[in-house]
Design an enzyme around this catalytic site. Structure first.
Site, PDB file in Angstrom:
ATOM      1  N   SER A 150       0.799  -1.223   0.000  1.00 55.02           N
ATOM      2  CA  SER A 150       0.000   0.000   0.000  1.00 55.02           C
ATOM      3  C   SER A 150       0.831   1.271   0.000  1.00 55.02           C
ATOM      4  CB  SER A 150      -0.929   0.017   1.224  1.00 55.02           C
ATOM      5  OG  SER A 150      -0.170  -0.028   2.417  1.00 55.02           O
ATOM      6  N   GLY A 151       2.148   1.169   0.230  1.00 56.39           N
ATOM      7  CA  GLY A 151       2.941   2.382   0.227  1.00 56.39           C
ATOM      8  C   GLY A 151       4.349   2.161   0.736  1.00 56.39           C
ATOM      9  N   LYS A 201       4.339   7.362   6.029  1.00 56.32           N
ATOM     10  CA  LYS A 201       3.942   6.396   5.005  1.00 56.32           C
ATOM     11  C   LYS A 201       3.294   7.126   3.837  1.00 56.32           C
ATOM     12  CE  LYS A 201       1.551   2.007   4.326  1.00 56.32           C
ATOM     13  NZ  LYS A 201       0.800   0.917   4.971  1.00 56.32           N
ATOM     14  N   ASP A 233      -4.551  -8.400   8.848  1.00 53.59           N
ATOM     15  CA  ASP A 233      -3.280  -8.649   8.166  1.00 53.59           C
ATOM     16  C   ASP A 233      -2.150  -8.848   9.174  1.00 53.59           C
ATOM     17  OD1 ASP A 233      -1.813  -9.128   5.893  1.00 53.59           O
ATOM     18  OD2 ASP A 233      -1.368  -7.028   5.500  1.00 53.59           O
TER      19      ASP A 233
END
Length: 652
Positions: free
Chosen positions: A340-341, A357, A453
């Site tokens: 995601s980044g 982030k 996650d």
């Protein structure tokens, strides 16, 4: 920088001169003029493929626009082919172009909710333009969706003269732009009434097609005066007039009727500079201050209620502050990268060390959902959860700001780090217990949050090796009145509970399963890689087999040699097996797990974990109506892992 070698007086000269030559305020003009979504939608079978193709085109489109200011991209085949186009107004500098396009591409997603998957959409900002469709529209000049957009308010002065000036200006621009590379700006100033305007044909529309488009636009815009502003949004061009100057002085053919004051103004500037550098510097500083206030006001207007909410929460960081804190996201400050980044180390002006982030656009997060996540995590305070300090939403990209955790991730310590002392048994026990306490807090707090996650790379280690759960991008509320929630499947293969993979039904027991895998990995020093290699053996099966023969302690990481307690090791591996049982109902809650780890609860006998052969899970994951399988870098490392990112694709 060249300026560093100039004499101080020359530096002041160029500093002041650069501002005075262009009195317009730099502005990406990321104000929405119109969002037009077609009424054609993709069929149920085509939706996911069409959306995936759409996102793939934008992954290519964005860097092209950042280098050449326009781009056209085609992706897909048959009914799922996507044609995408983006362009900035030619008077914007590259930085403002990037800012405008970054905001524009986020909003075009409103035409693409998964439930509808609209097959076409176009979004006009005053500084840039995006369009996608399911057919080749690149040379399209006019279309049924073309329209004029007029301001609500009439001018409060000579309306007859204003109308005459506006119509004359738009006619002049529409005839001159096709001869000037498809672009022209200018003004008509007569009788103390001034009108400013801009005309641009899109890059792929040229020659007679550009002329036809702007002639049509000039005709359409005639319905707007005496409104203060008018725009025509055609398939092949854009035309605008306004009572205020909104463009930059980049057009050499820019027209001005009734005024030759430009040269006189420049002469005054030069005279002022040569007569007093000190006065010039003061004026430049004042100009810069006004510029910042205008930009701030425009951002507030664009973000509306969202910005107000951010400000009230004391979470807002300026993009400039974070950019400087990370040394402009220097590669030397990069801590890691996930699906995601990317995460960067930064130092704030007060000396506080932070982790920043940068969210990738292809994470499919909308601004409002991005801030919902910020609201969710910012209310959480527990020693085993990474603390969110704030965010930035006013710059060209979305940024999240976390506390800095110095010892990297658990994955780094077990499988990546070189010249790092192996984790001792005491450290491993502490990490397992702390992670369990963090998850227990999430599950049993007032909010009831499922992380979704849990894996080695999402467990960060503090100075004293206290574990902190990180990366809440997939987190979900779990309402008290629900037995489960149904979601598009997201997580990392190898850590996802089987019932969640197969049915999409999510409970807190999905986190328990991921925790169980993590415990077994930490104790054995082996990765659960049975889903990434056809020849690999599941560590769950290995530990289960040793447990059945009463020799489970033999699975302990050999780097520990004999520096661990067999009884404790057997207990932790047994708890891990309890957490990965095939039946979700049999898995203990995280609060019970914490009590087991503290010897406050009996550790029961586990049943067999799920043994899915490599390929079995893969087959179930490619159902196009359920999810999308992608391969993305693992968080904090950059190594490839198999991740599920569907929840980031669709609105939550």
């Amino acid at each position: 920088m060249v300026f560093s070698h100039l004499q101080p007086s020359l530096f002041l000269f160029f500093f002041f001169f650069s501002f005075c030559l262009n009195p317009s305020v730099s502005d990406p003009r990321a104000t929405q003029a119109a969002l037009i979504c077609t009424n054609r939608t993709a069929s149920l079978l085509d939706r996911q493929t069409f959306i995936s193709n759409f996102l793939a085109t934008f992954d290519i489109l964005t860097p092209l626009v950042a280098t050449q200011r326009f781009a056209a991209v085609i992706n897909g085949t048959g009914n799922t082919t996507v044609y995408s186009f983006g362009e900035c107004m030619k008077d914007l500098d590259q930085k403002d172009c990037n800012l405008c396009f970054a905001r524009c591409k986020t909003q075009i997603l409103k035409c693409l909710p998964f439930q509808l998957a609209t097959r076409g959409g176009r979004l006009f900002f005053d500084g840039c333009y995006i369009r996608y469709d399911d057919y080749d529209f690149f040379n399209e000049t006019l279309s049924p969706a073309d329209r004029a957009v007029c301001a609500i308010k009439d001018v409060g002065f000579n309306q007859t003269l204003f109308r005459a000036n506006a119509l004359e200006l738009t006619r002049n621009l529409s005839s001159r732009a096709p001869k000037n590379d498809g672009f022209s700006t200018g003004k008509v100033e007569r009788g103390n009434v001034t009108v400013y305007g801009l005309a641009q044909c899109w890059e792929l529309v040229n020659g007679s097609a550009c002329e036809d488009c702007l002639t049509n636009a000039a005709s359409r815009i005639a319905s707007c005066p005496p409104k203060e502003e008018g725009r025509v949004l055609n398939a092949g061009c854009y035309l605008r007039y306004s009572t205020r100057k909104f463009y930059n002085n980049s057009d050499p053919a820019s027209s001005s009727i009734g005024s030759n004051g430009g040269r006189r103004h420049l002469a005054v500037i030069l005279a002022g500079v040569s007569s007093g550098m000190a006065s010039g510097l003061i004026l430049a500083a004042a100009f810069y201050s006004v510029r910042k206030k205008l930009l701030k006001k425009r951002r507030e207007e664009q973000l509306g209620p969202l910005l107000a909410t951010v400000n009230k929460s004391n979470l807002n960081f300026s993009y400039d502050t974070l950019e400087k804190a990370t040394n402009y996201f220097a590669s030397s400050n990069k801590l890691g990268q996930g699906g995601s980044g990317s995460v960067y180390k930064g130092i704030l002006p007060d000396g506080t060390i932070i982790a920043v982030k940068r969210l990738f656009f292809n994470t499919r997060q909308w601004v409002d959902h991005f801030f919902n996540e910020v609201n969710l995590i910012s209310g959480i305070h527990q020693k085993n959860l990474v603390k969110l300090l704030g965010c930035s939403i006013t710059g060209p990209e979305s940024l999240l700001v976390y506390e800095y955790v110095p010892n990297q991730s658990l994955h780094n310590h077990l499988f990546v780090g070189r010249n790092i002392q192996p984790l001792t048994w005491e450290m491993r026990y502490k990490i397992v217990l702390g992670t369990a306490e963090g998850l227990s807090y999430l599950h049993e707090s007032k909010l009831r949050i499922i992380h979704r996650d849990i894996k080695l790379s999402n467990i960060l280690l503090d100075d004293d090796f206290t574990p902190k759960i990180a990366d809440f991008g997939l987190a979900r509320f779990f309402p008290e009145d629900k037995t489960h929630i149904s979601t598009a499947i997201a997580g990392t293969l190898g850590y996802m509970a089987p019932e969640y993979v197969v049915s999409g039904k999510l409970t807190e027991k999905a986190d328990v399963y991921g925790f169980g895998v993590l415990v077994i990995e930490v104790i054995t020093g082996k990765r659960n890689n049975s889903f990434s290699s056809l020849d690999s053996v599941s560590i769950l099966q290995m530990v289960w087999n040793l447990y059945g023969s009463g020799r489970v302690f033999e699975a302990v990481d050999p780097v520990l040699e004999d520096n661990f307690k067999e009884e404790e090791a057997s207990k932790l591996l047994q708890i891990g097996l309890l957490c990965v049982q095939a039946s979700a109902e049999l898995r203990p809650s995280m609060s019970i797990v914490v009590r087991m780890l503290k010897d406050e609860h009996e550790v029961h006998q586990p049943t067999q974990p799920p043994f899915l052969k490599p390929g079995t899970l893969e087959t179930r994951l490619v159902n196009p109506t359920a999810m999308e399988k992608t391969s993305q870098p693992d968080s904090q490392t950059g190594s490839s892992g198999n991740s599920m990112t569907q929840s980031l694709l669709y609105p939550r």
